[in-house]
Every structure is written in C-alpha cells, then in structure tokens.
Write an enzyme that holds these catalytic residues in place. Structure first.
Site, short mmCIF file in Angstrom:
data_model
loop_
_atom_site.label_atom_id
_atom_site.label_comp_id
_atom_site.label_asym_id
_atom_site.label_seq_id
_atom_site.Cartn_x
_atom_site.Cartn_y
_atom_site.Cartn_z
N GLN A 47 0.93 -1.22 0.09
CA GLN A 47 -0.15 0.39 0.02
C GLN A 47 0.82 1.27 -0.16
O GLN A 47 1.59 2.04 0.72
CB GLN A 47 -0.57 -0.41 1.16
N GLY A 48 1.45 2.27 -1.16
CA GLY A 48 1.72 2.83 -1.19
C GLY A 48 0.86 4.46 -1.07
O GLY A 48 0.93 5.25 -1.88
N SER B 47 1.99 6.41 3.19
CA SER B 47 2.00 7.71 2.99
C SER B 47 3.87 8.21 2.23
O SER B 47 3.91 7.28 1.76
CB SER B 47 2.91 6.62 4.80
N SER C 69 4.76 -1.32 3.66
CA SER C 69 4.78 -2.84 4.11
C SER C 69 4.79 -3.72 2.85
O SER C 69 4.48 -3.43 1.70
CB SER C 69 4.02 -3.14 5.33
N GLU D 92 -9.60 -1.22 6.71
CA GLU D 92 -8.07 -1.57 7.51
C GLU D 92 -8.41 -1.75 9.03
O GLU D 92 -7.70 -2.70 9.37
CB GLU D 92 -6.93 -1.05 6.47
C1 LIG Z 1 4.27 -1.37 11.44
C2 LIG Z 1 3.81 -0.15 10.24
C3 LIG Z 1 3.15 -0.24 9.36
C4 LIG Z 1 2.92 0.40 8.38
N1 LIG Z 1 2.59 0.24 6.70
C5 LIG Z 1 2.54 1.05 5.62
C6 LIG Z 1 1.87 1.09 4.91
O1 LIG Z 1 2.03 -0.54 4.43
N2 LIG Z 1 1.68 2.09 3.37
C7 LIG Z 1 1.42 3.22 3.89
O2 LIG Z 1 2.19 4.31 3.16
N3 LIG Z 1 2.23 3.71 5.32
C8 LIG Z 1 2.02 2.38 6.16
N4 LIG Z 1 2.96 3.06 7.43
C9 LIG Z 1 2.59 4.56 7.67
C10 LIG Z 1 1.39 5.00 8.55
O3 LIG Z 1 0.57 5.25 8.00
C11 LIG Z 1 2.36 6.16 9.17
O4 LIG Z 1 3.17 5.98 10.42
C12 LIG Z 1 0.97 7.29 9.90
O5 LIG Z 1 -0.19 7.64 9.34
C13 LIG Z 1 1.72 8.50 10.96
O6 LIG Z 1 2.24 9.40 10.41
P1 LIG Z 1 3.57 9.73 10.77
O7 LIG Z 1 4.76 9.05 10.55
O8 LIG Z 1 4.07 10.63 9.01
O9 LIG Z 1 3.97 10.34 11.56
P2 LIG Z 1 2.91 11.78 11.38
O10 LIG Z 1 1.88 12.22 10.90
O11 LIG Z 1 4.36 12.90 10.96
O12 LIG Z 1 3.39 11.97 13.15
C14 LIG Z 1 3.81 12.32 14.13
C15 LIG Z 1 2.94 12.87 15.56
O13 LIG Z 1 2.68 13.83 15.65
C16 LIG Z 1 0.98 13.37 15.81
N5 LIG Z 1 0.17 14.16 15.25
C17 LIG Z 1 0.65 14.81 13.80
N6 LIG Z 1 -0.77 14.78 13.35
C18 LIG Z 1 -2.04 15.16 14.40
C19 LIG Z 1 -2.80 15.84 14.91
N7 LIG Z 1 -3.47 16.84 14.37
N8 LIG Z 1 -3.14 15.99 15.80
C20 LIG Z 1 -2.79 15.13 17.69
N9 LIG Z 1 -1.48 14.81 16.58
C21 LIG Z 1 -1.36 14.72 15.80
C22 LIG Z 1 0.93 11.51 15.65
O14 LIG Z 1 0.06 11.77 16.10
C23 LIG Z 1 2.42 10.97 15.90
O15 LIG Z 1 2.55 10.72 17.37
C24 LIG Z 1 2.93 1.65 8.53
C25 LIG Z 1 2.93 2.43 9.82
C26 LIG Z 1 4.10 1.43 10.67
C27 LIG Z 1 3.90 1.60 11.82
#
Ligand SMILES: Cc1cc2nc3c(=O)[nH]c(=O)nc-3n(C[C@H](O)[C@H](O)[C@H](O)COP(=O)(O)OP(=O)(O)OC[C@H]3O[C@@H](n4cnc5c(N)ncnc54)[C@H](O)[C@@H]3O)c2cc1C
Length: 400
Positions: free
Chosen positions: A134-135, A137, A169, A252
C-alpha cells in the site's frame, strides 16, 4: 448477533447464534486436522511459509469467507469470517502473509473495482499468489495523508508518476502496489487524488528496505521516477481517490481488529498458562504487582471483546464507517500493548538470552511481539489521530 427492542418487537441482525455455533464447530474440526507451520527466523523464509499458509487457509475455506464466491470467497457474512479467524488464531496459527491483501486491497477492489479488475486481481490476492503493498504515506504526508505530493501526469494512455513513498510494508515482496497519487494539483487537497494499481516490475521503481527496532525490514522506502502506469489501472474514478481510500482505511481499521483481538487473547492465555506452570513448579505465590497487572489486562481484553461484538454487529449491517471504529482501534491497541509488555516483564532478565525459553514461552518471539506491538499505535492512523476522530466525528466536539 445483536438484538434490541424497538416498538415492542425484537429485531435480529446477522446470522442466528445456532448457525454460527454450528459453523464454529465445523471450523474447529477443519482446523484440528491441519498441521501448523513452523515460522523460520529468516524473514524471507518466514514470508514464504506464511504465503503457503495463506493459500492453505483459503483452500480450506477459512479466508475470504465473506467475499463473493465468484472471486474465490465463500459468500458468507463478516460474522462467519470473524469466527473462522478466531478459531485459526486460537490454535496458535501464524498470521497469513499479506494483511494488506486481505484487509485493505481486497475489500477496496471489491467495493470499487470494475468487474475485470476484480476477476483479474481478487482471487490471486486472496490466496497470496500475488502480493500487494500500500503506497500511501510519504515523508511529509502521514497523518495528514491528503497533503501527499507524488504526482501523476496524463500522457496519452498512461500516467507518468514521480515521487516518494515511505513505510511501505512488504514492498520488497510485492507484485502490485495500491498507489495514492495527486492527479489534479489545482484542486483542494482532499480532491485531485487518484488510486492506481502499480505493477512493481515497471521501470523507474526503486525499493529500499528500512531496518526496524525488531531487527526485521517489514517496510520500505519506494522511489518513483517517471513510472508509466496505464490509465486503465485506476481504481474508482479519476480525482476521487480520497473516497476510495476512506473505504480502504475503514476496512483496514475495522476488519483486522477481530484478528488482532484474537491474537492478543491468545498471547494472554499463553502468558498466564506459563506463569501458572512456573508458580506451581517453584511453589511461589503470585506477586501482588503482577496480579494487579494481569487483572488489568484481563479487564482490557473483556472490554475489547464487548467492543468486538458490537463491531461484528456493525459489520453485519455494513456500518463500519463513521468514526466508531476509531474507538475499537484505541481499545485494541491499549490491550495488546499491555498484554505484550506483561509477557516481556514476566521474562525479566531472561529476555537478554537469545533463543531462551522460560515458563514455556519463547523469549525471541516474546521480544519480537513486544516491539511489534509498539508500532500498533502508529500504523493505520496514530492513537492521537484516532482520539481526534472520536472527539470530532463521534462526539461532535469542535476542532481545537
Ligand atoms: C508497522 C507500520 C506499517 C506501516 N505500513 C504502511 C504501509 O504499508 N503503507 C503506507 O502507506 N504507510 C504505512 N505506514 C505508515 C503509517 O500509516 C504512518 O506512520 C502513520 O499514518 C503516521 O504518519 P507519520 O509516521 O508520518 O507520523 P506523523 O503524521 O508525522 O505524526 C507524528 C506524531 O504527531 C502526531 N500528530 C500528527 N498530526 C496530529 C494531529 N492533527 N493532532 C494530534 N497529533 C498529531 C501523531 O499522532 C504522531 O504521534 C506504516 C506504519 C507502521 C508503524
């Protein structure tokens, strides 16, 4: 099945409990006759074993239970899939290879795909013959996914795609990617997005694995340079990708809860059984601090079970959207993090010894599960974002 009284009559949703109980008995018999695979430590080998296991579960009618028969499913309702999953997890079976296939792309294709797309992709993703990633993020678009920048520009019968995805992933194993791209940069940020099927063998795709705290490389960076994707590979209408993914993210978050809840319950049962054995063998009493934590975890699991029953009822009525599944995800994440950290604490200093077994459970597996459980409050929408959704959409509170 859920019942409630309305205007003096009892309404029933979903299958009768007796039908589900009979089904559960049948599944138990099927599952009893299956040999459980041993998951190797090597990630590549482990993936291959899980893939074969996924195909075996499908061949026994235990996956895709609520998917249409014409696409390889059993044509039953989600309640039956939940029962099948609970019974498979209960015997300690491993997770199938591709959760993205089963809980994200499959339901999305079934909801939005053309008949040709469904016939081409759904049966093969169900069995794991073809693996999807899933592309969504990007480095600057995670929680705020709609701000993603990967661009797709029309060129004849194709789109030319440039950009970068992250945390993808299983991209290193994937045959296809469900790719979210910006097709109209002049539109407001939730508009102008489209959902494309990207063949991972196309020129211009570079996959770089990311090393994780657990030691594995479960996810990747994916770099896209002038990747040519046919326009016919779109799922749903152009510039309506947000609507399509709302469905994806919802399935999901909701369908997978049943599986993870069953896994957390099993981990709790294994942990407490091991502790019982240890205390009996050594003649010790249960330390009060541990008793308190076990009680707390048991309570969280009971709450989870109640949530899950309500969830099951919503799924039967196709009412999984609307923000309520965010509460389920919060309850689930807290319960599983508590269960896996309890198991790790019970291991104590023995967790330093790789390959060690204490109280009858495997230290390596325990450590892996603990680390993995930390990611649960991030993946599929962070805990903070789920709380925002509950506040705004479920409780109707104003945005801060
Ligand atoms: C095990 C795992 C598998 C994954 N697999 C995939 C995948 O296959 N495909 C894919 O596309 N993505 C995948 N992801 C990515 C996942 O969807 C993102 O990590 C997630 O959406 C959070 O985005 P970020 O890491 O950019 O954190 P950010 O969005 O940068 O957030 C950083 C911190 O700020 C907080 N925050 C952000 N905005 C707000 C707000 N408005 N209010 C309060 N707090 C806030 C968040 O809660 C977090 O604590 C995966 C992640 C993990 C951990």
């Amino acid at each position: 099945m859920m019942r409630f009284r309305e205007a003096g009559k009892v309404q029933h949703f979903g299958p009768q409990p007796t039908a589900l109980a009979t089904y559960r008995e049948n599944v138990r018999e099927i599952v009893k006759a299956m040999d459980l695979p041993v998951i190797p430590h090597d990630p590549e080998e482990a993936f291959a074993v899980r893939r074969a296991w996924q195909a075996l579960l499908v061949s026994r009618g235990l996956l895709g239970v609520n998917w249409p028969r014409e696409y390889g499913g059993q044509g039953l309702t989600p309640a039956y899939q939940t029962v099948a999953m609970e019974e498979v997890v209960r015997i300690g079976a491993p997770t199938p290879a591709s959760v993205v296939n089963l809980y994200v792309v499959g339901p999305t294709l079934l909801a939005w795909g053309t008949p040709e797309q469904k016939a081409r992709f759904v049966p093969r993703l169900l069995t794991g013959e073809e693996i999807w990633c899933q592309g969504f993020s990007e480095p600057n678009a995670g929680s705020d996914l709609a701000s993603l920048q990967t661009r797709a520009i029309e060129d004849g019968d194709d789109y030319i795609v440039n950009g970068q995805k992250i945390w993808t992933s299983q991209a290193q194993y994937a045959d296809f990617c469900a790719l979210l791209v910006r097709t109209d940069p002049s539109a407001a940020k939730h508009k102008g997005l489209s959902y494309l099927i990207m063949d991972m063998r196309l020129p211009g795709i570079e996959v770089r694995p990311i090393r994780q705290i657990s030691g594995g490389t479960g996810f990747n960076e994916v770099f896209l340079t002038d990747v040519r994707i046919p326009r016919s590979s779109m799922i749903g209408p152009p510039n309506e990708g947000w609507k399509v993914i709302v469905r994806s993210l919802s399935s999901e978050r909701s369908t997978i809860i049943a599986q993870r809840a069953a896994e957390a319950r099993r981990a709790f049962d294994v942990t407490t059984a091991a502790l019982r054995r240890h205390l009996r063998a050594t003649g010790q009493n249960l330390p009060p601090e541990l008793a308190g934590r076990i009680g707390h975890a048991a309570m969280q699991l009971a709450v989870l079970q109640a949530q899950q029953a309500a969830l099951s009822s919503r799924l039967e009525r196709d009412q999984a959207t609307g923000g309520v599944e965010s509460i389920d995800k919060l309850v689930l994440t807290e319960a599983e993090q508590e269960v896996f950290s309890l198991a790790l604490d019970m291991l104590g200093p023995a967790r330093q010894l790789a390959g060690h077994e204490l109280y009858g459970f495997d230290a390596d597996l325990c450590i892996h599960d603990y680390f993995y459980s930390r990611s649960r409050s991030i993946s599929a929408g962070t805990t903070q974002i789920q709380r925002n959704i509950v506040a705004e959409r479920v409780l109707g509170l104003p945005r801060s």
